[in-house]
Enzyme design. Structure first.
Site, short mmCIF file in Angstrom:
data_model
loop_
_atom_site.label_atom_id
_atom_site.label_comp_id
_atom_site.label_asym_id
_atom_site.label_seq_id
_atom_site.Cartn_x
_atom_site.Cartn_y
_atom_site.Cartn_z
N ASP A 155 46.71 38.18 36.63
CA ASP A 155 47.12 38.59 35.11
C ASP A 155 46.00 39.47 34.47
OD1 ASP A 155 48.01 38.77 32.39
OD2 ASP A 155 48.56 36.76 32.45
C1 BGC Z 1 49.79 38.62 29.71
C2 BGC Z 1 50.79 38.91 30.73
C3 BGC Z 1 51.14 40.35 30.53
C4 BGC Z 1 49.67 41.15 30.65
C5 BGC Z 1 50.08 42.67 30.38
C6 BGC Z 1 48.56 39.32 29.49
O1 BGC Z 1 47.56 39.21 28.46
O2 BGC Z 1 49.49 37.25 29.89
O3 BGC Z 1 51.94 38.40 30.75
O4 BGC Z 1 52.08 40.83 31.52
O5 BGC Z 1 48.83 40.85 29.72
O6 BGC Z 1 50.36 43.11 28.96
#
Ligand code: BGC
Length: 800
Positions: free
Chosen positions: A710
């Site tokens: 993530d």
């Molecule tokens: C989230 C993800 C997301 C990523 C990119 C993170 O803060 O947990 O689900 O895909 O950001 O935006």
């Protein structure tokens, strides 16, 4: 790029999905539909200020338009909206504009509501035949809901509005525009004739609500979560929201698995429930267990004939649940193993649905050896019953069979065992009654590093630049291994770092780029693949418009896999138009607790439904050659302290509940990319968890793709604190890609030090490089970069 995206058809499909996701919970005295030219008064500011989705990355789609409920109903020819009342709201809203909050994750849960005095409701009641009250809620990433008025509970002003409207009108429908379920005890207090969950249905949602209210669509959505009487009734209640360690003491008894086993009387609306404007009758027949000689291959089969016995066309959802014997392992009273939705049945029309369920799917995971077998899926001896009905409570028996001897269906090995002893729930039957016991989940017995040592990879030749490009691999001229043999250690370190958000290499405003993110890598003909949020549409922070889809919960409630696949093939086309290779979704975490802020991004409390929905989305994307990143792997079940919290979960609950949907997405949905989480499971931050990402995901499930972290996640070594710079732990675990760094070339992590000290090897980096390049070779960017990939654009089946 021209993809032939038919935007009109896209909107029609999304509208249908949003409408089929609407769940009608109450409809007394034929409150709905409004199909007699009714004059309708609309209450609640959310009729105008509609929440198309929740907040955070999963909701930030710049939709070209959002149809609200007032918009849609006032355009409908089937009803006449009380515009005098609407004007009162317009004036009030002018003075009380929507507050969005300042900064990340600071959006309010609800918007200030206009007080409705009894006199206003009385006046409106004189002018109209019926009332609709719209109540809105929001929550999202980094922002769990709260057990407070305005979030899980109604505010005083909302209660007063319901009181005023319900005492003055004889026909009232309450529409809930929420990301997930909220307290519903008020239904008994105010007794509105109709209540429906519209969820957060995306940009076409207002039209969808209008379709259902006015009878253009007969509701066929079913609850993907159990609605309990009281928030305190949810079994995760006492351990939800912890800051350090979150003990999953309810173990496998999540949602209806708990309520149907041990707290039936605490349920207001059961899992799978939803009303229709017509009535159905269903009869199961032809039950058999085929191939019972080999339990690993045996299949349960039967049919169920559904007849529309009412007077309106409609669709019915048939749900199949099983009850396994209470042996040495406790079992939930019901577990969903299949479902199917009929086509639109005309009054009097019937459809025969066929069900085929692998018997092995009924096995339980024994992590302790209680059944006599350890670390395996096991069918305990005894009587198995298969129920077929229209929600978890109504099933009639489709068939029963006996397994005479406890049988192992799949031998696996210990993985992800909890690091600390904690108590977990278990039920045993005593007479007719389930008796609750708490038993300790045991200590882990070996160090993770033992496994990593066992995993040493053979040394590989370093060839230096031979002039081969990635297109030579695509064209079958050289192997991927020979290609990567050319890459310097520096190039390999850059390849495992993705860039973003808003990387210059890919579509403006998207979340990330990976692959060819340095000059050196690009010189080898490696293109930069583009990934964008997800899951409810393409997020482009450049402000470019994209289609805002119904939330995952709404899609789950459709129980319509074909419809979801169809919708996601439109998403796939839209991704091609925008040069996005991977959508950051589907979100597949389990609705463990109604307050999880991201529940709107996830489908259900049930892993089977979750898995099926994700498979359906992936199939849709794959028809267009793009794919999704299934996330968040695994146990991302709360937003509060999500980067710090350690989920302490038994191996059994992981296998049967929290990993199950992901397993289905890999095995059935051919997922090619996975996102790990911010947090930890049993002591290890998932982005550095060898057990999760190598042992289970690849070793047991045969995953052949790439895993990414993530965004700005942290990794740890066993027993140590996590750090964003510990990419060595990430590579060792086979989390291939760090998302994200500002510049891959300049990032200061511990990869090079890891190579020097032997914490990681060049071969481990090569392994991840090949996972990443293998993925890029399957994505549209490879063809768009002008390579000569053979075999068309569809994602190919993985070779296992
Ligand atoms: C989230 C993800 C997301 C990523 C990119 C993170 O803060 O947990 O689900 O895909 O950001 O935006």
């Amino acid at each position: 790029m021209q993809t032939g995206l038919d935007r009109e058809q896209y909107a029609i499909t999304a509208r249908q999905a949003a409408a089929e996701g609407i769940v009608l919970l109450e409809n007394s005295n034929q409150t709905l539909p409004f199909d007699g030219g009714e004059r309708v008064s609309l209450f609640g500011r959310t009729q105008f200020d509609y929440n198309k989705s929740g907040t955070g990355s999963g909701g930030m789609v710049h939709a070209a338009y959002v149809v609200g409920i007032h918009d849609a109903l006032s355009r409908s020819e089937r009803v006449t909206v009380n515009e005098e009342l609407a004007e009162v709201y317009r004036v009030w809203r002018g003075k009380n504009p929507v507050r969005r909050g300042v900064g990340w994750a600071n959006e309010p849960y609800f918007q200030k509501e206009m007080p409705v005095a009894v006199e206003l409701a009385r006046k409106a009641a004189k002018q109209s035949d019926a009332a609709v009250v719209v109540i809105g809620r929001s929550s999202g990433e980094d922002r769990d809901g709260a057990f407070t008025p305005g979030s899980y509970l109604l505010t005083e002003i909302e209660e007063e509005m319901l009181h005023a409207v319900c005492t003055q009108f004889s026909r009232v429908a309450v529409v809930l525009n929420t990301g997930g379920i909220m307290d519903m005890e008020w239904v008994k207090k105010y007794r509105p004739g109709a209540v429906l969950y519209a969820w957060q249905g995306g940009q076409e949602s207002g039209n969808a609500v209008c379709d259902v209210l006015t009878g253009g669509v007969n509701p066929s959505g079913r609850l993907t979560d159990t609605i309990a009487k009281d928030f305190e009734d949810y079994p995760s209640m006492s351990h939800f929201g912890g800051r350090k360690r979150n003990f999953y003491t309810e173990d496998i008894y999540v949602g209806y698995r708990y309520f149907e086993t041990a707290a039936k009387d605490r349920v207001l609306y059961p899992f799978g429930f939803g009303l229709s404007y017509t009535a159905f009758e269903q009869t199961a027949a032809d039950f058999s267990l085929n191939g019972a000689g080999d339990y690993k291959k045996a299949v349960i089969s039967f049919s169920c004939t559904v007849t529309n016995i009412g007077d309106r066309p409609g669709k019915q959802v048939i749900q199949v649940y099983t009850a396994s014997p209470q042996g040495r392992l406790g079992k939930p009273a019901r577990e969903m193993k299949a479902f199917s939705k009929t086509k639109q049945l005309m009054p009097g029309e019937a459809e025969k649905l066929i069900f085929e369920i692998p018997l092995s799917g009924l096995a339980s995971y024994d992590d302790s050896g209680a059944s006599g077998y350890r670390s395996c899926y096991v069918l305990e001896k005894g009587i198995y019953t298969v129920f077929c009905g229209d929600h978890v409570r109504t099933g009639s028996i489709a068939g029963m069979f006996e397994i005479p001897e406890t049988t192992v269906t799949e031998q696996l090995s210990e993985a992800l065992r909890p690091e600390l002893p904690f108590e977990k729930m278990r039920f045993e039957m005593s007479g007719e009654k389930p008796v609750k016991r708490m038993e300790p989940a045991s200590l882990r017995t070996y160090a993770l590093s033992d496994r990593i040592n066992k995993n040493s990879l053979p040394e590989r030749e370093k060839t230096g630049d031979r002039g081969w490009k990635l297109a030579d691999v695509a064209g079958g001229r050289i192997t991927l291994e020979r290609f990567t043999g050319q890459l310097s250690e520096n190039a390999l370190c850059c390849l495992v770092r993705g860039e973003g958000p808003r990387s210059k290499w890919v579509t403006p405003g998207t979340a990330g780029a990976f692959g060819g993110v340095t000059k050196e890598l690009r010189a080898f003909g490696i293109p930069a693949a583009c990934t964008a949020d997800g899951p409810s549409g393409i997020r482009m922070d450049s402000g470019k418009a994209a289609f805002s889809l119904p939330s995952a919960t709404a899609l789950g409630c459709t129980f319509n896999l074909e419809l979801v696949t169809g919708l996601f093939s439109f998403v796939g086309k839209e991704m091609r138009e925008n040069h996005v290779d991977l959508l950051l979704g589907p979100g597949m975490n389990i609705h463990r607790n109604p307050l999880c802020g991201r529940n709107f991004e996830y489908f259900s409390e049930d892993p089977y439904l979750t898995g099926k929905m994700a498979v359906a989305e992936l199939h849709g994307l794959h028809t267009e050659g793009v794919s999704g990143v299934i996330k968040h792997f695994a146990a991302n079940n709360q937003e509060h302290y999500r980067k710090k919290v350690d989920s302490a979960v038994s191996e059994r609950a992981l296998r049967e509940i929290y990993l199950k949907g992901f397993e289905m997405a890999v095995k059935e949905g051919n997922a090619v990319s996975v996102m790990s989480t911010y947090g930890a499971v049993n002591g290890l931050w998932t982005a550095g968890s060898y057990d999760l990402l190598t042992h289970v995901l690849r070793g047991e499930w045969g995953f052949r793709g790439a895993v990414m972290t993530d965004w700005w996640a942290r990794m740890n070594d066993e027993g140590k604190a996590p750090s964003r710079l510990n990419l060595s732990a990430m590579i060792r675990a086979q989390n291939d890609l760090y998302m994200v760094v500002k510049s891959s070339r300049l990032h200061r992590d511990n990869l090079k030090r890891g190579l020097r000290t032997g914490k990681i090897t060049r071969e481990m980096l090569l392994r991840s490089a090949e996972n990443i390049l293998g993925l890029i070779l399957r994505l549209p960017v490879m063809q768009e970069a002008g390579s000569d990939i053979a075999g068309g654009s569809a994602i190919s089946e993985p070779t296992r």
